[in-house]
Design a protein around this motif. Structure first.
Motif, PDB file in Angstrom:
ATOM      1  N   SER A  69      72.472  80.610 -36.477  1.00 15.95           N
ATOM      2  CA  SER A  69      72.115  79.556 -35.525  1.00 15.95           C
ATOM      3  C   SER A  69      71.262  80.097 -34.394  1.00 15.95           C
ATOM      4  N   ALA A  70      71.666  81.236 -33.838  1.00 14.54           N
ATOM      5  CA  ALA A  70      70.910  81.831 -32.737  1.00 14.54           C
ATOM      6  C   ALA A  70      69.525  82.266 -33.202  1.00 14.54           C
ATOM      7  N   LEU A  71      69.446  82.821 -34.409  1.00 12.76           N
ATOM      8  CA  LEU A  71      68.166  83.267 -34.944  1.00 12.76           C
ATOM      9  C   LEU A  71      67.243  82.072 -35.181  1.00 12.76           C
ATOM     10  N   GLU A  72      67.797  80.973 -35.672  1.00 13.71           N
ATOM     11  CA  GLU A  72      67.006  79.759 -35.893  1.00 13.71           C
ATOM     12  C   GLU A  72      66.428  79.249 -34.580  1.00 13.71           C
ATOM     13  N   ILE A  73      67.253  79.222 -33.547  1.00 12.85           N
ATOM     14  CA  ILE A  73      66.788  78.762 -32.233  1.00 12.85           C
ATOM     15  C   ILE A  73      65.657  79.654 -31.733  1.00 12.85           C
ATOM     16  N   SER A  74      65.850  80.953 -31.807  1.00 15.69           N
ATOM     17  CA  SER A  74      64.869  81.907 -31.317  1.00 15.69           C
ATOM     18  C   SER A  74      63.539  81.779 -32.063  1.00 15.69           C
ATOM     19  N   ASN A  75      63.600  81.569 -33.369  1.00 12.63           N
ATOM     20  CA  ASN A  75      62.392  81.521 -34.181  1.00 12.63           C
ATOM     21  C   ASN A  75      61.594  80.226 -34.022  1.00 12.63           C
ATOM     22  N   GLN A  76      62.247  79.142 -33.599  1.00 14.21           N
ATOM     23  CA  GLN A  76      61.589  77.840 -33.576  1.00 14.21           C
ATOM     24  C   GLN A  76      61.138  77.393 -32.186  1.00 14.21           C
ATOM     25  N   LEU A  77      61.494  78.125 -31.142  1.00 10.31           N
ATOM     26  CA  LEU A  77      61.156  77.691 -29.792  1.00 10.31           C
ATOM     27  C   LEU A  77      59.655  77.775 -29.535  1.00 10.31           C
ATOM     28  N   ALA A  78      59.114  76.724 -28.934  1.00 13.96           N
ATOM     29  CA  ALA A  78      57.691  76.720 -28.598  1.00 13.96           C
ATOM     30  C   ALA A  78      57.354  77.863 -27.649  1.00 13.96           C
ATOM     31  N   ARG A  79      58.269  78.189 -26.757  1.00 10.27           N
ATOM     32  CA  ARG A  79      58.001  79.219 -25.749  1.00 10.27           C
ATOM     33  C   ARG A  79      57.841  80.603 -26.343  1.00 10.27           C
ATOM     34  N   LEU A  80      58.353  80.812 -27.568  1.00 12.85           N
ATOM     35  CA  LEU A  80      58.348  82.153 -28.149  1.00 12.85           C
ATOM     36  C   LEU A  80      57.445  82.270 -29.365  1.00 12.85           C
ATOM     37  N   SER A  81      56.623  81.252 -29.635  1.00 15.55           N
ATOM     38  CA  SER A  81      55.827  81.250 -30.856  1.00 15.55           C
ATOM     39  C   SER A  81      54.338  81.289 -30.557  1.00 15.55           C
ATOM     40  N   ASN A  82      53.557  81.563 -31.598  1.00  8.81           N
ATOM     41  CA  ASN A  82      52.103  81.651 -31.487  1.00  8.81           C
ATOM     42  C   ASN A  82      51.446  80.906 -32.649  1.00  8.81           C
ATOM     43  N   GLY A  83      50.122  80.707 -32.547  1.00  6.73           N
ATOM     44  CA  GLY A  83      49.363  80.134 -33.640  1.00  6.73           C
ATOM     45  C   GLY A  83      49.805  78.735 -34.019  1.00  6.73           C
ATOM     46  N   GLN A  85      52.404  77.805 -35.633  1.00  8.77           N
ATOM     47  CA  GLN A  85      53.832  77.596 -35.369  1.00  8.77           C
ATOM     48  C   GLN A  85      54.039  77.085 -33.940  1.00  8.77           C
ATOM     49  N   HIS A  86      53.267  77.655 -33.007  1.00 12.66           N
ATOM     50  CA  HIS A  86      53.368  77.193 -31.621  1.00 12.66           C
ATOM     51  C   HIS A  86      52.841  75.779 -31.481  1.00 12.66           C
ATOM     52  N   ASP A  87      51.747  75.459 -32.157  1.00  4.11           N
ATOM     53  CA  ASP A  87      51.180  74.106 -32.079  1.00  4.11           C
ATOM     54  C   ASP A  87      52.195  73.061 -32.535  1.00  4.11           C
ATOM     55  N   ILE A  88      52.867  73.365 -33.636  1.00  2.00           N
ATOM     56  CA  ILE A  88      53.855  72.417 -34.172  1.00  2.00           C
ATOM     57  C   ILE A  88      55.057  72.319 -33.245  1.00  2.00           C
ATOM     58  N   SER A  89      55.583  73.461 -32.823  1.00  2.00           N
ATOM     59  CA  SER A  89      56.762  73.464 -31.949  1.00  2.00           C
ATOM     60  C   SER A  89      56.466  72.780 -30.621  1.00  2.00           C
ATOM     61  N   ARG A  90      55.259  72.995 -30.093  1.00  2.00           N
ATOM     62  CA  ARG A  90      54.877  72.367 -28.834  1.00  2.00           C
ATOM     63  C   ARG A  90      54.803  70.851 -28.988  1.00  2.00           C
ATOM     64  N   GLU A  91      54.247  70.393 -30.109  1.00  4.59           N
ATOM     65  CA  GLU A  91      54.180  68.946 -30.318  1.00  4.59           C
ATOM     66  C   GLU A  91      55.574  68.348 -30.455  1.00  4.59           C
ATOM     67  N   VAL A  92      56.463  69.064 -31.133  1.00  5.50           N
ATOM     68  CA  VAL A  92      57.851  68.603 -31.241  1.00  5.50           C
ATOM     69  C   VAL A  92      58.454  68.443 -29.853  1.00  5.50           C
ATOM     70  N   CYS A 217      63.305  70.188 -34.238  1.00  3.91           N
ATOM     71  CA  CYS A 217      63.745  69.257 -33.197  1.00  3.91           C
ATOM     72  C   CYS A 217      65.012  69.745 -32.506  1.00  3.91           C
ATOM     73  N   VAL A 218      65.967  70.217 -33.294  1.00  3.91           N
ATOM     74  CA  VAL A 218      67.221  70.713 -32.725  1.00  3.91           C
ATOM     75  C   VAL A 218      66.949  71.919 -31.820  1.00  3.91           C
ATOM     76  N   CYS A 219      66.162  72.858 -32.323  1.00  9.14           N
ATOM     77  CA  CYS A 219      65.907  74.088 -31.562  1.00  9.14           C
ATOM     78  C   CYS A 219      65.140  73.809 -30.275  1.00  9.14           C
ATOM     79  N   ASN A 220      64.201  72.884 -30.332  1.00 10.66           N
ATOM     80  CA  ASN A 220      63.394  72.642 -29.137  1.00 10.66           C
ATOM     81  C   ASN A 220      64.079  71.738 -28.130  1.00 10.66           C
ATOM     82  N   ILE A 221      65.040  70.916 -28.557  1.00 15.25           N
ATOM     83  CA  ILE A 221      65.825  70.199 -27.550  1.00 15.25           C
ATOM     84  C   ILE A 221      66.770  71.192 -26.868  1.00 15.25           C
TER      85      ILE A 221
END
Length: 387
Positions: A69-83, A85-92, A217-221
């Motif tokens: 669960s913690a790894l999923e959160i870390s990997n999906q956060l817009a604040r910690l991603s690039n390229g 992946q960041h574009d998608i997470s930011r839009e979410v 959605c879960v990770c970014n909320i």
């Protein structure tokens, strides 16, 4: 030797160091720590806008031992991603923000103040700042009282997921709470009225699976909870200190909304909660005739840039009337600029306006403020006030 890496708990006034470095070494190579440290406004802006400066990976190959669960959160956060992946997470994150309701901050703050045992004194940090921002976010998304209380009481443990270096105790604490918070957020999102539309929007645009969409959605909320806790806490703390520490004539203006909003924005420039952010060069970058090589690590001292005399007139004065205070870098700029910028300013304005409207004689009981032992954030441990 110049000290570039330190804990905010260990230094009374970091701004003296920042002023010296802007004048003498605005782009500084810290040989001992093998890292570039940027102090000037222009240098920080250049890197924030650079396509060759990425958010560094903080847990490669899960070497820190986070659970699923913690790894999923870390990997999906817009604040910690690039390229992409960041574009998608930011839009979410943006879509989530657009589906927030407008719950009155004052109602939640009133409830928090009613809980205090001493009616004339208050620890502003522990009674309000650590609870109000995340509770406002939770209530805006319609979480029930039970889940809101659980998350607000335990989110501090999960904020350590943002640290580049974690102790084993911190990892254990993150793992203990991540699964429960993840499950609460997932259950709430799936049952929400807006989720089906959000899922359809993301699928049509990115052709990603429903499982991936739910995870994003879960990770970014949860990311919004984390961000509201750490940065929101610091904003409410530091803004109050600036208002109370200055000429007492400011208190006469503290019940005017426009002035309070300007004071919040100036506080974000003058004494921001977050002092530094990190990047890593993915290609050679020329800055001030210096070459930051591919693979080099970079620290941007945003709090220093906010005091750059080349950008702000008389930067060491707390002046809510300064025309360009909104040009501060506390929220970042560009693709990784903070989505909660306007939300944070409104929250701070509402909360402090309510405090000074309801209590006419607010004052500091202890001016000796101690700060948390953090390198990137300047967060008071306690602020004792008389009300």
């Amino acid at each position: 030797m110049t000290t570039t890496l330190f804990l905010q708990s260990e230094i009374q006034d970091p701004y003296g160091l920042y002023k010296t470095m802007i004048a003498q070494n605005p782009v500084y190579w810290d040989k001992e720590n093998q890292i570039w440290v940027l102090y000037s406004y222009d240098a920080c802006v250049s890197i924030l806008n650079s396509d060759l400066a990425y958010i560094p990976e903080i847990n490669p190959n899960n070497e820190q031992g986070l659970n699923d669960s913690a790894l999923e959160i870390s990997n999906q956060l817009a604040r910690l991603s690039n390229g992409i992946q960041h574009d998608i997470s930011r839009e979410v994150a943006m879509l989530l923000f657009s589906n927030m309701n407008a719950v009155t901050t004052n109602k939640i703050l009133e409830q928090l103040l009613e809980r205090k045992e001493n009616k004339s004194e208050l620890d502003w940090v522990n009674s309000v700042c650590k609870q109000l921002p995340v509770l406002v976010v939770l209530k805006n998304f319609g979480f029930n009282d039970k889940d809101s209380l659980f998350i607000s009481e335990n989110i501090e443990q999960l904020t350590k997921i943002m640290l580049p270096n974690k102790t084993q105790m911190q990892v254990d604490s993150i793992n203990t709470i991540a699964k429960e918070i993840y499950e609460i957020a997932e259950k709430h999102l799936v049952a929400s009225a807006f989720y089906t539309i959000l899922e359809k929007t993301l699928f049509e645009k990115y052709q990603i699976s429903t499982k991936e969409i739910l995870s994003l959605c879960v990770c970014n909320i949860i990311g919004l909870f984390i961000q509201s806790y750490d940065a929101g806490r610091g904003l409410l703390s530091n803004a109050l200190l600036q208002i109370l520490n200055k000429n007492h004539s400011l208190l006469n203006l503290a019940i005017e909304r426009d002035w309070m909003q300007s004071a919040i924005i100036e506080s974000l420039r003058f004494d921001p909660p977050i002092h530094t952010t990190r990047r890593v060069a993915v290609g050679d970058i020329v800055l001030n005739d210096r070459v930051i090589k591919k693979g080099d690590k970079i620290i941007l001292v945003l709090a220093s840039a906010n005091r750059d005399v080349n950008q702000f007139l008389n930067p060491e004065n707390f002046d809510p009337t300064r025309i360009n205070n909104g040009e501060h870098l506390t929220f970042g700029i560009g693709g990784h600029g903070c989505l909660a910028k306007h939300f944070s300013i409104q929250l701070g304005t509402d909360a402090l306006l309510y405090l000074f409207e309801q209590y006419k004689n607010v004052s500091l009981l202890d001016e000796n403020i101690q700060y948390e032992p953090l390198s990137n954030a300047r967060l008071p441990k306690n602020i004792l006030i008389s009300i």
